[in-house]
Design a protein around this motif. Structure first.
Motif, PDB file in Angstrom:
ATOM      1  N   CYS A 298     -39.435 -17.145 -21.037  1.00  0.00           N
ATOM      2  CA  CYS A 298     -39.514 -15.826 -21.256  1.00  0.00           C
ATOM      3  C   CYS A 298     -39.739 -14.995 -19.996  1.00  0.00           C
ATOM      4  O   CYS A 298     -41.089 -15.141 -19.552  1.00  0.00           O
ATOM      5  CB  CYS A 298     -40.313 -15.373 -22.562  1.00  0.00           C
ATOM      6  N   ALA A 299     -38.892 -13.822 -19.750  1.00  0.00           N
ATOM      7  CA  ALA A 299     -39.107 -13.546 -18.359  1.00  0.00           C
ATOM      8  C   ALA A 299     -39.973 -12.055 -18.572  1.00  0.00           C
ATOM      9  O   ALA A 299     -39.887 -11.140 -17.490  1.00  0.00           O
ATOM     10  CB  ALA A 299     -37.940 -13.196 -17.722  1.00  0.00           C
ATOM     11  N   CYS A 300     -40.605 -11.830 -19.751  1.00  0.00           N
ATOM     12  CA  CYS A 300     -41.255 -10.631 -19.835  1.00  0.00           C
ATOM     13  C   CYS A 300     -42.201 -10.123 -18.608  1.00  0.00           C
ATOM     14  O   CYS A 300     -42.166  -8.813 -18.626  1.00  0.00           O
ATOM     15  CB  CYS A 300     -42.322 -10.601 -21.325  1.00  0.00           C
ATOM     16  N   VAL A 303     -40.117  -8.625 -16.218  1.00  0.00           N
ATOM     17  CA  VAL A 303     -39.487  -7.355 -16.674  1.00  0.00           C
ATOM     18  C   VAL A 303     -40.718  -6.212 -16.447  1.00  0.00           C
ATOM     19  O   VAL A 303     -40.584  -5.136 -15.869  1.00  0.00           O
ATOM     20  CB  VAL A 303     -39.147  -7.334 -18.153  1.00  0.00           C
ATOM     21  N   CYS A 313     -32.511 -11.003 -17.506  1.00  0.00           N
ATOM     22  CA  CYS A 313     -33.304 -12.001 -18.170  1.00  0.00           C
ATOM     23  C   CYS A 313     -31.971 -12.843 -18.792  1.00  0.00           C
ATOM     24  O   CYS A 313     -31.145 -12.389 -19.449  1.00  0.00           O
ATOM     25  CB  CYS A 313     -34.119 -11.948 -19.180  1.00  0.00           C
ATOM     26  N   MET A 315     -31.774 -14.956 -21.057  1.00  0.00           N
ATOM     27  CA  MET A 315     -31.968 -15.157 -22.434  1.00  0.00           C
ATOM     28  C   MET A 315     -31.644 -13.748 -23.332  1.00  0.00           C
ATOM     29  O   MET A 315     -31.253 -13.711 -24.183  1.00  0.00           O
ATOM     30  CB  MET A 315     -33.147 -15.744 -23.166  1.00  0.00           C
ATOM     31  N   PHE A 316     -31.419 -12.601 -22.615  1.00  0.00           N
ATOM     32  CA  PHE A 316     -31.105 -11.447 -23.182  1.00  0.00           C
ATOM     33  C   PHE A 316     -30.204 -11.347 -23.772  1.00  0.00           C
ATOM     34  O   PHE A 316     -28.913 -11.629 -23.348  1.00  0.00           O
ATOM     35  CB  PHE A 316     -31.327 -10.241 -21.875  1.00  0.00           C
ATOM     36  N   CYS A 320     -32.207 -14.475 -27.010  1.00  0.00           N
ATOM     37  CA  CYS A 320     -33.278 -13.549 -27.577  1.00  0.00           C
ATOM     38  C   CYS A 320     -32.693 -12.026 -27.709  1.00  0.00           C
ATOM     39  O   CYS A 320     -31.908 -11.725 -27.263  1.00  0.00           O
ATOM     40  CB  CYS A 320     -34.399 -13.352 -26.094  1.00  0.00           C
ATOM     41  N   GLN A 326     -37.772 -13.863 -28.312  1.00  0.00           N
ATOM     42  CA  GLN A 326     -38.248 -15.094 -27.530  1.00  0.00           C
ATOM     43  C   GLN A 326     -39.707 -14.551 -26.870  1.00  0.00           C
ATOM     44  O   GLN A 326     -40.380 -15.250 -26.629  1.00  0.00           O
ATOM     45  CB  GLN A 326     -37.501 -15.521 -26.422  1.00  0.00           C
ATOM     46  N   GLY A 327     -39.529 -13.049 -26.624  1.00  0.00           N
ATOM     47  CA  GLY A 327     -40.610 -12.512 -26.068  1.00  0.00           C
ATOM     48  C   GLY A 327     -41.258 -11.346 -26.671  1.00  0.00           C
ATOM     49  O   GLY A 327     -40.289 -10.728 -27.489  1.00  0.00           O
ATOM     50  N   CYS A 329     -41.550  -8.409 -25.646  1.00  0.00           N
ATOM     51  CA  CYS A 329     -40.986  -7.160 -24.983  1.00  0.00           C
ATOM     52  C   CYS A 329     -39.764  -6.929 -26.071  1.00  0.00           C
ATOM     53  O   CYS A 329     -39.182  -5.844 -25.785  1.00  0.00           O
ATOM     54  CB  CYS A 329     -40.280  -7.364 -23.752  1.00  0.00           C
ATOM     55  N   MET A 330     -39.184  -7.926 -26.804  1.00  0.00           N
ATOM     56  CA  MET A 330     -37.852  -7.876 -27.525  1.00  0.00           C
ATOM     57  C   MET A 330     -38.343  -7.326 -28.949  1.00  0.00           C
ATOM     58  O   MET A 330     -37.543  -6.693 -29.728  1.00  0.00           O
ATOM     59  CB  MET A 330     -37.267  -9.403 -27.529  1.00  0.00           C
ATOM     60  N   CYS A 337     -37.199  -4.734 -23.458  1.00  0.00           N
ATOM     61  CA  CYS A 337     -35.911  -5.506 -23.881  1.00  0.00           C
ATOM     62  C   CYS A 337     -35.489  -5.164 -25.190  1.00  0.00           C
ATOM     63  O   CYS A 337     -34.319  -4.976 -25.262  1.00  0.00           O
ATOM     64  CB  CYS A 337     -36.498  -7.143 -23.893  1.00  0.00           C
TER      65      CYS A 337
HETATM   66  S1  SF4 Z   1     -38.149 -10.506 -24.276  1.00  0.00           S
HETATM   67 FE1  SF4 Z   1     -36.350 -11.854 -24.640  1.00  0.00          FE
HETATM   68  S2  SF4 Z   1     -34.923 -10.891 -22.871  1.00  0.00           S
HETATM   69 FE2  SF4 Z   1     -37.074 -10.060 -22.643  1.00  0.00          FE
HETATM   70  S3  SF4 Z   1     -37.646 -11.178 -20.895  1.00  0.00           S
HETATM   71 FE3  SF4 Z   1     -38.417 -12.568 -22.951  1.00  0.00          FE
HETATM   72  S4  SF4 Z   1     -36.747 -13.702 -23.148  1.00  0.00           S
HETATM   73 FE4  SF4 Z   1     -36.096 -12.348 -21.771  1.00  0.00          FE
END
Ligand code: SF4
Lengths: 345, 73
Positions: A298-300, A303, A313, A315-316, A320, A326-327, A329-330, A337
């Motif tokens: 996860c690249a939260c 971000v 990201c 997975m966006f 995700c 997945q994180g 932020c979503m 996200c």
């Molecule tokens: S929350 Fe989801 S979309 Fe946002 S950085 Fe993490 S994996 Fe990627």
């Protein structure tokens, strides 16, 4: 006096060097989408969403610990609604609740006072998450509990301060050209800390309100400052934000909390950003949580540090989504996200 | 989560009181502010966190005046 029309015109036609401006606060991110602000400004101005959603930066270990407490006999955990769906390492509060954990949603921490008086057999644990805006509310809760002799309230704290986090971000993400500061934390802290950041990092910091107009004016202010080589703190939210902030609130924070490093989900530990109950209030402390970095894919973190936008990201929107986050932020309503996903076209 | 909304103080009882948000009236903690009945306060999570200085319309006008000032200094 310049009009909004002229500001819009200037922001739309800006053709200077590419600028990255971070809006630190999740409420600003949401307002930027609601008002379609990205479409109103030049493509040379990129707005990045910062780490200013307290729910998103709360660790899985914290959620796990709160759930464990909610499953302990005679314990009830009280939380704001936006925490309910955030997952710990296995469950979210909502899922745990379906499993029989005693989790109740609150609108205000003061609800705990009545509950604690009505049910002395229970311990009410507050999931005390938040930034400078919310921390003084918990301090007030403690004051009132102490005054009223209520002993069956505890805080599971994950309270954080955003100003030292911005200092750290400015240091590690020097490509960010200016900051729209989180207005409601500035109500408490005042603007002095931000003037120091502006000076130290030589970047404009602008405090502003939450209407589309406020945000556009803040962006315009930052662009003008950069063009004229300035790097100052400007307060465009003078209606509620003062130089010294809310002194009463700051005094209460000092009375009840010690400052120490805090763990930010997706980012890691940041010095000086955590507020923990002082030793003498240990009877109100539901314990400390030790957190570690999880879900490396996860690249939260990137971000929130303004290094990528959510849609960059991998997975966006695929692996995700808000139903399968997945994180954090979503998950959170104010997570970058999640806001981007709900507003994607 | 850090949303705060302005409301008008309509009753004060020591460090607590009633604040109206349009037609809704809610018990609010006033322990962080020094207020009088009739003042507008910014409320977050059941607690008034600051007294608002001006009303909304005035505030938007003031915003441009402030901008003018900050950009010219
Ligand atoms: S929350 Fe989801 S979309 Fe946002 S950085 Fe993490 S994996 Fe990627």
């Amino acid at each position: 006096m310049i009009s909004l029309q002229e500001i819009l015109e200037k922001l739309k036609t800006y053709d200077g060097r590419k600028l990255k401006i971070m809006e630190v606060c999740g409420t600003h991110t949401a307002a930027i989408f609601k008002n379609g602000i990205r479409d109103l400004i030049s493509p040379n101005i990129t707005l990045l969403s910062g780490p200013g959603c307290p729910v998103c930066v709360t660790s899985a270990a914290y959620i796990d610990r709160a759930i464990a407490l909610a499953k302990t006999p005679q314990h009830v955990v009280l939380t704001f609604g936006d925490m309910l769906k955030v997952t710990g390492s296995t469950q979210s509060f909502s899922e745990a609740k379906a499993d029989g954990a005693k989790v109740e949603m609150m609108y205000s921490p003061f609800e705990a006072l009545e509950k604690a008086k009505a049910h002395p057999e229970n311990t009410y644990v507050l999931a005390a998450v938040g930034f400078e805006t919310t921390a003084p509310v918990y301090a007030r809760l403690l004051s009132r509990a102490i005054d009223e002799g209520i002993k069956n309230i505890k805080l599971l704290t994950d309270l954080k301060t955003i100003t030292p986090a911005l200092d750290w971000i400015s240091h590690i993400s020097p490509s960010i050209d200016g900051y729209i500061c989180p207005g409601h934390t500035a109500v408490i802290t005042g603007t002095t800390a931000y003037s120091q950041l502006a000076k130290k990092h030589h970047r404009p910091f602008v405090v502003t309100g939450f209407e589309g107009e406020h945000i556009l004016v803040a962006i315009y202010d930052i662009v003008c400052q950069i063009q004229s080589g300035k790097a100052q703190l400007h307060n465009l939210y003078q209606n509620a934000v003062h130089v010294n902030g809310n002194q009463e609130a700051k005094a209460l924070l000092e009375k009840y909390f010690d400052v120490a490093p805090a763990f930010w989900r997706g980012i890691g530990s940041i010095d000086q950003t955590g507020l923990f109950l002082k030793e003498q209030y240990a009877e109100f402390d539901a314990g400390k949580v030790i957190s570690v970095q999880e879900n490396k894919s996860c690249a939260c973190g990137s971000v929130m540090l303004g290094q990528i936008s959510p849609n960059e990201c991998p997975m966006f929107g695929t692996a995700c989504t808000p139903t399968h986050p997945q994180g954090a932020c979503m998950v959170s309503f104010e997570g970058a996200c999640g806001i981007w996903y709900r507003n994607r076209r | 989560m850090c949303v705060a909304v302005p409301g008008k103080v309509i009753e004060i009882n020591q460090r607590q009181g009633k604040v109206s948000f349009g037609s809704t009236i809610i018990d609010i903690d006033l322990g962080l502010v020094n207020v009088n009945v009739g003042d507008f306060v910014l409320v977050h999570a059941g607690c008034a966190i600051e007294v608002m200085q001006k009303e909304h319309a005035e505030e938007i006008l003031a915003l441009y005046a402030e901008l003018e000032e900050v950009l010219n200094d």
